[in-house]
Motif scaffolding. Sequence first.
Motif, short mmCIF file in Angstrom:
data_model
loop_
_atom_site.label_atom_id
_atom_site.label_comp_id
_atom_site.label_asym_id
_atom_site.label_seq_id
_atom_site.Cartn_x
_atom_site.Cartn_y
_atom_site.Cartn_z
N SER A 1 28.44 53.97 32.00
CA SER A 1 29.50 54.69 32.73
C SER A 1 30.18 53.78 33.73
N MET A 2 31.45 54.10 34.04
CA MET A 2 32.23 53.34 35.05
C MET A 2 32.86 54.37 35.99
N HIS A 3 32.83 54.06 37.30
CA HIS A 3 33.25 55.04 38.31
C HIS A 3 34.33 54.46 39.21
N VAL A 4 35.52 55.04 39.16
CA VAL A 4 36.62 54.59 40.01
C VAL A 4 36.52 55.37 41.31
N LEU A 5 36.20 54.64 42.39
CA LEU A 5 35.82 55.34 43.63
C LEU A 5 36.89 55.31 44.72
N ASN A 6 37.82 54.40 44.65
CA ASN A 6 38.80 54.36 45.74
C ASN A 6 40.19 54.01 45.19
N ALA A 7 40.73 54.95 44.40
CA ALA A 7 42.06 54.72 43.83
C ALA A 7 43.11 55.25 44.81
N VAL A 8 43.15 54.61 45.98
CA VAL A 8 44.08 55.05 47.03
C VAL A 8 45.44 54.40 46.82
N SER A 9 46.40 54.80 47.63
CA SER A 9 47.74 54.22 47.53
C SER A 9 47.64 52.70 47.70
N PRO A 10 48.29 51.87 46.90
CA PRO A 10 49.30 52.22 45.90
C PRO A 10 48.76 52.24 44.47
N ALA A 11 47.69 53.01 44.21
CA ALA A 11 47.10 53.02 42.87
C ALA A 11 48.07 53.59 41.83
N PHE A 12 49.01 54.43 42.25
CA PHE A 12 50.01 54.93 41.30
C PHE A 12 50.85 53.74 40.80
N THR A 13 51.35 52.94 41.74
CA THR A 13 52.13 51.75 41.39
C THR A 13 51.32 50.81 40.51
N CYS A 14 50.04 50.62 40.89
CA CYS A 14 49.19 49.60 40.24
C CYS A 14 48.63 50.06 38.92
N SER A 15 48.77 51.37 38.58
CA SER A 15 47.92 51.98 37.56
C SER A 15 47.78 51.18 36.26
N LEU A 16 48.88 50.67 35.71
CA LEU A 16 48.77 49.98 34.41
C LEU A 16 47.96 48.69 34.54
N ALA A 17 48.18 47.96 35.64
CA ALA A 17 47.43 46.72 35.87
C ALA A 17 45.97 47.02 36.24
N PHE A 18 45.79 48.08 37.02
CA PHE A 18 44.43 48.49 37.45
C PHE A 18 43.60 48.91 36.23
N ALA A 19 44.22 49.67 35.33
CA ALA A 19 43.50 50.14 34.13
C ALA A 19 43.00 48.94 33.32
N GLU A 20 43.81 47.89 33.25
CA GLU A 20 43.40 46.70 32.50
C GLU A 20 42.14 46.09 33.12
N LEU A 21 42.13 46.05 34.45
CA LEU A 21 40.97 45.47 35.16
C LEU A 21 39.71 46.31 34.94
N VAL A 22 39.87 47.64 35.02
CA VAL A 22 38.71 48.53 34.83
C VAL A 22 38.18 48.39 33.40
N VAL A 23 39.08 48.32 32.44
CA VAL A 23 38.62 48.21 31.04
C VAL A 23 38.01 46.82 30.79
N ASN A 24 38.49 45.79 31.47
CA ASN A 24 37.81 44.48 31.40
C ASN A 24 36.36 44.63 31.85
N ALA A 25 36.18 45.37 32.97
CA ALA A 25 34.81 45.55 33.50
C ALA A 25 33.96 46.35 32.50
N ILE A 26 34.56 47.36 31.86
CA ILE A 26 33.82 48.17 30.86
C ILE A 26 33.42 47.25 29.69
N ASP A 27 34.35 46.41 29.24
CA ASP A 27 34.07 45.53 28.10
C ASP A 27 32.98 44.51 28.46
N ALA A 28 32.96 44.11 29.74
CA ALA A 28 31.99 43.08 30.16
C ALA A 28 30.61 43.67 30.44
N ALA A 29 30.54 45.00 30.59
CA ALA A 29 29.26 45.62 31.02
C ALA A 29 28.22 45.62 29.90
#
Length: 404
Positions: free
Chosen positions: A376-404
Amino acid sequence: VGSPPLPPSADVVIVGGGIVGLTIALELRHRRPTASIVVIEKEHAVGMHASGRNSGVLHAGFYYTADSLKAKLTRDGNRRLAAWCDEHGVPLRRCGKLVVARDASEHAGLDLLLERAALNGVPLEAVDEADARRIEPRIRTAGRALWSPTTAAVDPGAVMRAMAVQAQRRAITLAVNTRWLSHAPGLVRTLAGTVAAGYVVNAAGLHADRIAHAYGFGANLRILPFRGTYLYASPDAPELRTHVYPVPDLDMPFLGVHFTVTADGTSKIGPTAFPLPWREAYDLTSLSGASTRDVVETVASSLALFADDPSFRRHAATELPKLRRSHLVKHAAELIEGVGPDDYLRWGRPGIRAQLYDAAKRRLVMDFRFEGDDRSMHVLNAVSPAFTCSLAFAELVVNAIDAA
Ligand SMILES: Cc1cc2nc3c(=O)[nH]c(=O)nc-3n(C[C@H](O)[C@H](O)[C@H](O)COP(=O)(O)OP(=O)(O)OC[C@H]3O[C@@H](n4cnc5c(N)ncnc54)[C@H](O)[C@@H]3O)c2cc1C
């Protein structure tokens, strides 16, 4: 969004149909074309909380220290979300933003933002008062200001609707009215039934800490809710050409009361950042959505923060008077000339920020945070500007999922 039945099993179950959950789903689909991906959302539609109720500002990325995830992701996220809006027919207003100094003591703050912009590779120009007035004739600034050409505006609801359509076209199941209740190894229990899940992603915004705790993550971390309200311009109030912001208190994760131009050209004052006694306290006159546990935990953490952190004490003291419309308008009028008490009469829909608090360090967490393992992966602090960052942030989170 219609409500397909919850399937009995899925390769990935994502909890939360906000922008973080949907962009992670789209990124996973891009990397795993044949995987079964289900987003479970407790409300009747996606985007009902922060993702559909925010200012709609595509931030540029000059507020954050260069070592932060926010600095790394905002510049790219801005560019990527703007391109995504163009590609999917979501209107984008390239209105830019002025950051103004209310007096000369704030010039050091402008200089710091310029330094951060340079380190983060973000375009930001120092302009004198005359140039600032050419950009926005009603600006008030002490001597100089900053001009951010890449800050923009979108309708967050329109982005969320277009993302939901994309998700469905890419065979991602959006199971609405499906609240996560609990888990057992390999299983997610929801109000709509149980699903066998190969992997779980928690993107539950205001409730992400509780879900993370159930999986053994984020033990010292708690979400504190901060309510942001807006005052909308009356139809005959003079229009603004650009967003106008003050120099913020960089010890707090909020940007101070400002003027934003919406995607359709209306202007609004806000958002405020009022600390709330429970998570979904959209209406403070009723106890709707409150549980005793929620109130006790939230108030206890807020009181601990109040006792320990002078920045939070300062912040709380300035937020209370902003509940009064006349005070909020007067405060905002320090940034713009010719703002009268009747120009901003209508309160808009509030949004609630899910701000992470570290109970061990007794401080607010300033940067994005996610934790997880091979289950499992838990996004704990998607505060502003996470809306702006969302596409780039999602890539980073999925990198972490792939590496886990
Ligand atoms: C007032 C305000 C102004 C902002 N302005 C901006 C801005 O201008 N620019 C910017 O970039 N960012 C801005 N932000 C920040 C931005 O809105 C958030 O960072 C972003 O929307 C977070 O997205 P999310 O998907 O994590 O959360 P959310 O949108 O809250 O989504 C979480 C979802 O999880 C669901 N959920 C929760 N618990 C469960 C459960 N048990 N089971 C199933 N589903 C569950 C919720 O119903 C919700 O739909 C602002 C935020 C606020 C509040």
